[in-house]
Design a protein around this motif. Structure first.
Motif, PDB file in Angstrom:
ATOM      1  N   GLY A 129       0.830  -1.219   0.000  1.00 54.40           N
ATOM      2  CA  GLY A 129       0.000   0.000   0.000  1.00 54.40           C
ATOM      3  C   GLY A 129       0.856   1.257   0.000  1.00 54.40           C
ATOM      4  N   VAL A 130       1.934   1.234   0.792  1.00 53.41           N
ATOM      5  CA  VAL A 130       2.865   2.384   0.824  1.00 53.41           C
ATOM      6  C   VAL A 130       3.456   2.590  -0.571  1.00 53.41           C
ATOM      7  N   ASN A 131       3.871   1.503  -1.214  1.00 56.97           N
ATOM      8  CA  ASN A 131       4.492   1.621  -2.544  1.00 56.97           C
ATOM      9  C   ASN A 131       3.519   2.199  -3.571  1.00 56.97           C
ATOM     10  N   ALA A 132       2.243   1.841  -3.456  1.00 49.12           N
ATOM     11  CA  ALA A 132       1.232   2.412  -4.355  1.00 49.12           C
ATOM     12  C   ALA A 132       1.125   3.922  -4.108  1.00 49.12           C
ATOM     13  N   GLY A 133       1.088   4.300  -2.838  1.00 46.46           N
ATOM     14  CA  GLY A 133       0.975   5.720  -2.487  1.00 46.46           C
ATOM     15  C   GLY A 133       2.191   6.520  -2.946  1.00 46.46           C
ATOM     16  N   LEU A 134       3.386   5.940  -2.748  1.00 46.21           N
ATOM     17  CA  LEU A 134       4.621   6.647  -3.139  1.00 46.21           C
ATOM     18  C   LEU A 134       4.672   6.856  -4.651  1.00 46.21           C
ATOM     19  N   TRP A 135       4.239   5.836  -5.402  1.00 46.30           N
ATOM     20  CA  TRP A 135       4.244   5.959  -6.865  1.00 46.30           C
ATOM     21  C   TRP A 135       3.281   7.066  -7.300  1.00 46.30           C
ATOM     22  N   LEU A 136       2.094   7.097  -6.673  1.00 39.42           N
ATOM     23  CA  LEU A 136       1.101   8.115  -7.064  1.00 39.42           C
ATOM     24  C   LEU A 136       1.616   9.516  -6.734  1.00 39.42           C
ATOM     25  N   GLU A 137       2.226   9.641  -5.574  1.00 44.39           N
ATOM     26  CA  GLU A 137       2.780  10.942  -5.147  1.00 44.39           C
ATOM     27  C   GLU A 137       3.816  11.440  -6.168  1.00 44.39           C
ATOM     28  N   LYS A 138       4.720  10.532  -6.542  1.00 44.92           N
ATOM     29  CA  LYS A 138       5.780  10.883  -7.493  1.00 44.92           C
ATOM     30  C   LYS A 138       5.198  11.219  -8.871  1.00 44.92           C
ATOM     31  N   THR A 139       4.244  10.406  -9.309  1.00 46.01           N
ATOM     32  CA  THR A 139       3.646  10.617 -10.636  1.00 46.01           C
ATOM     33  C   THR A 139       2.919  11.953 -10.706  1.00 46.01           C
ATOM     34  N   LEU A 140       2.165  12.280  -9.651  1.00 44.41           N
ATOM     35  CA  LEU A 140       1.434  13.556  -9.664  1.00 44.41           C
ATOM     36  C   LEU A 140       2.408  14.729  -9.632  1.00 44.41           C
ATOM     37  N   GLN A 141       3.508  14.557  -8.903  1.00 45.22           N
ATOM     38  CA  GLN A 141       4.534  15.627  -8.877  1.00 45.22           C
ATOM     39  C   GLN A 141       5.131  15.811 -10.262  1.00 45.22           C
ATOM     40  N   GLU A 142       5.471  14.686 -10.900  1.00 48.11           N
ATOM     41  CA  GLU A 142       6.066  14.774 -12.253  1.00 48.11           C
ATOM     42  C   GLU A 142       5.105  15.431 -13.245  1.00 48.11           C
ATOM     43  N   GLU A 143       3.804  15.234 -13.015  1.00 50.10           N
ATOM     44  CA  GLU A 143       2.805  15.846 -13.914  1.00 50.10           C
ATOM     45  C   GLU A 143       2.454  17.269 -13.484  1.00 50.10           C
ATOM     46  N   GLY A 144       3.094  17.761 -12.421  1.00 49.97           N
ATOM     47  CA  GLY A 144       2.823  19.118 -11.922  1.00 49.97           C
ATOM     48  C   GLY A 144       1.444  19.251 -11.286  1.00 49.97           C
ATOM     49  N   ILE A 155       0.485   7.458   3.142  1.00 51.41           N
ATOM     50  CA  ILE A 155       1.010   8.429   2.156  1.00 51.41           C
ATOM     51  C   ILE A 155      -0.066   9.468   1.827  1.00 51.41           C
ATOM     52  N   ALA A 156      -1.327   9.022   1.728  1.00 51.80           N
ATOM     53  CA  ALA A 156      -2.419   9.961   1.407  1.00 51.80           C
ATOM     54  C   ALA A 156      -2.527  11.056   2.463  1.00 51.80           C
ATOM     55  N   SER A 157      -2.283  10.697   3.733  1.00 53.34           N
ATOM     56  CA  SER A 157      -2.500  11.668   4.812  1.00 53.34           C
ATOM     57  C   SER A 157      -1.517  12.842   4.751  1.00 53.34           C
ATOM     58  N   ARG A 158      -0.411  12.693   4.019  1.00 50.64           N
ATOM     59  CA  ARG A 158       0.516  13.834   3.916  1.00 50.64           C
ATOM     60  C   ARG A 158       0.284  14.610   2.608  1.00 50.64           C
ATOM     61  N   ASN A 159      -0.735  14.216   1.842  1.00 49.71           N
ATOM     62  CA  ASN A 159      -1.081  14.926   0.607  1.00 49.71           C
ATOM     63  C   ASN A 159      -2.498  15.491   0.757  1.00 49.71           C
ATOM     64  N   GLN A 160      -2.550  16.726   1.224  1.00 52.28           N
ATOM     65  CA  GLN A 160      -3.849  17.315   1.560  1.00 52.28           C
ATOM     66  C   GLN A 160      -4.776  17.457   0.358  1.00 52.28           C
ATOM     67  N   ASN A 161      -4.213  17.388  -0.840  1.00 47.00           N
ATOM     68  CA  ASN A 161      -5.038  17.539  -2.054  1.00 47.00           C
ATOM     69  C   ASN A 161      -5.668  16.213  -2.527  1.00 47.00           C
ATOM     70  N   TRP A 162      -5.352  15.085  -1.846  1.00 49.34           N
ATOM     71  CA  TRP A 162      -5.960  13.799  -2.220  1.00 49.34           C
ATOM     72  C   TRP A 162      -7.278  13.652  -1.455  1.00 49.34           C
ATOM     73  N   HIS A 163      -8.349  13.351  -2.176  1.00 48.60           N
ATOM     74  CA  HIS A 163      -9.658  13.204  -1.537  1.00 48.60           C
ATOM     75  C   HIS A 163     -10.245  11.837  -1.875  1.00 48.60           C
ATOM     76  N   PHE A 164     -10.734  11.129  -0.868  1.00 47.79           N
ATOM     77  CA  PHE A 164     -11.367   9.832  -1.125  1.00 47.79           C
ATOM     78  C   PHE A 164     -12.841  10.070  -1.477  1.00 47.79           C
TER      79      PHE A 164
END
Ligand code: AHR
Length: 339
Positions: A154-169, A199-208
Motif C-alpha cells: 500500500g505504501v508503494n502504491a501511495g509513493l508511486w502516485l505521489e511521485k507521478t502527480l509531482q512529475e505531472e505538476g 502516504i495519502a495523509s501527507r497529501n492534503q489535495n488527495w480526496h477519497f
C-alpha cells in the motif's frame, strides 16, 4: 513432549537404526523407510485455502501443491473454504482430529482464530499462516507467518502516485480517488488501505471520493466501478486492491467511455498482484501501476515446515520478495509470467 520434537526424535532414531545419520536430510523420510512412500512415511500437512476468487489464488494453491508433494516427502490434505471463515475453522478442526504433523492456512479474515488455534496448540500441531496474517495478541498461537507485506504494498502504491502527480505538476491540484477494497476484515485489504493512507495523509489535495468492498473478484469490481461512474463524474484515480477488481473496473470504465476525461487526461488505475493478464494491461497503458503480491510461496513454505518439524531455528515472520510494475519495466517480466 511437543509433537514436532517427538517427530524429530523419531527421525533421529530411524537414521541411527539405518546407520546413516548425517548422510541424509531429516526429511528424506521415504529413503529412510526403504523408498516406499506410504502415507505413514510422509509428513502430513493440512492446507486450508480460503477460496478461489482470483488468478492469484489459483497460482498460490498450485505453488503449495507443487512444493508439498509425495516426492518431496509430504502427504497434503487440501480443503477450500470458499471465503467462509466458519468453514475454515471446521477444516482446521478436521486436520487436528486427523493428527496431521502441521497445518497451513490462508486466513480469510484477520480476527477470530484464537479458539481453534488454541486447540491446535494444545494438540501439539504447529500452525503456519500463509499469505494473509491474523490479528492476535497471543503470538504463540502461530508457529510462523509466511506471506506478503500488504502494508508495504500500500505504501508503494501511495509513493508511486505521489511521485507521478509531482512529475505531472499536479501536486497542488485536487485529486479525487475511488477505492475498490478487498474482502472486509482481511489482512490484505487492511494492510493495503493502511499503507496507502499513510502516504495519502501527507497529501492534503488527495480526496477519497468513493470506497466500497468489491471482495477481490472481477464481477464485483465491474459492478462497484459501474456504480461509482454513475455517481461521480470527476474521478482521477482508481485504486483496485487486486488485479481481478482492476480488470473488472477497467471493463466498466472502458464500456462507459471514461478511460480519458474531456481534457484527454487518462484516469490513473492502480492495482495489486502482478498477474499476467493485468501486466498485459500495464503494457497496453490501461493499468498504470501494478504492485506485486507474490503468490509463489510453495518452496519457502516447504523449507519452513521442514525447519519447524526438525527443530531447526527459523524466522517467525517471513515476507516474500515483491516489486512494482509500470509500463517502463513490464516487458522484462511478461514473457516469464506463469500466472
Ligand atoms: O491475499 C492476497 C490477495 O488475495 C491477492 O491480492 C488477491 O488477488 C487474492 O484474492
Amino acid at each position: 513432549m511437543k509433537k514436532q520434537s517427538k517427530f524429530a526424535a523419531l527421525l533421529v532414531l530411524l537414521a541411527l537404526l539405518s546407520g546413516s545419520l548425517g548422510a541424509c536430510s531429516p526429511f528424506d523420510v521415504g529413503e529412510l523407510a526403504g523408498q516406499e512412500d506410504t502415507q505413514q512415511d510422509l509428513v502430513t500437512v493440512g492446507f486450508s485455502q480460503l477460496g478461489s476468487e482470483s488468478a492469484w489464488r489459483t497460482a498460490n494453491t498450485k505453488s503449495v501443491q507443487d512444493a508439498l508433494t509425495t516426492e518431496n516427502g509430504f502427504f497434503l490434505l487440501y480443503d477450500n473454504a470458499r471465503q467462509l471463515q466458519d468453514q475454515q475453522i471446521k477444516d482446521l478442526r478436521s486436520f487436528i482430529s486427523q493428527r496431521v504433523d502441521a497445518i497451513v492456512f490462508c486466513p480469510v479474515e484477520e480476527e477470530g482464530w484464537e479458539t481453534v488455534l488454541g486447540e491446535a496448540y494444545e494438540a501439539g500441531v504447529p500452525v503456519i499462516a500463509l499469505d494473509r496474517n491474523i490479528a492476535t495478541k497471543n503470538q504463540s498461537l502461530l508457529a510462523a507467518f509466511l506471506g506478503e507485506d500488504m502494508r508495504t504494498e500500500g505504501v508503494n502504491a501511495g509513493l508511486w502516485l505521489e511521485k507521478t502527480l509531482q512529475e505531472e505538476g499536479r501536486q497542488d491540484e485536487d485529486i479525487r480517488i475511488a477505492v475498490l477494497e478487498g474482502t472486509e476484515g482481511s489482512s490484505a485489504a487492511e494492510g493495503r488501505s493502511e499503507g496507502f493512507l499513510a502516504i495519502a495523509s501527507r497529501n492534503q489535495n488527495w480526496h477519497f471520493a468513493a470506497q466500497a468492498d468489491a471482495q477481490f473478484t472481477r464481477a464485483k469490481g465491474r459492478e462497484v466501478m459501474k456504480r461509482f461512474l454513475s455517481e461521480f463524474d470527476d474521478i482521477d484515480v482508481v485504486v483496485a486492491q487486486n488485479d481481478e477488481m482492476a480488470l473488472g473496473a477497467l471493463e466498466a470504465i472502458e464500456s462507459a467511455g471514461r478511460l480519458y476525461n474531456e481534457d484527454g487526461r487518462k484516469l490513473i488505475l492502480i492495482s495489486f498482484d502482478g498477474s499476467r493478464e493485468a501486466l498485459e494491461a500495464v503494457r497496453d497503458g490501461e493499468i498504470d501501476l501494478d504492485v506485486e503480491c507474490n503468490p509463489l510461496s510453495g518452496p519457502a513454505l516447504r523449507e519452513l515446515i521442514e525447519n519447524i518439524l526438525s527443530g531447526k531455528s527459523y524466522e517467525k515472520v517471513n515476507y516474500l520478495p515483491e516489486q512494482v510494475f509500470t509500463r517502463e519495466n513490464v516487458d522484462e517480466y511478461l514473457d516469464s509470467r506463469a500466472y
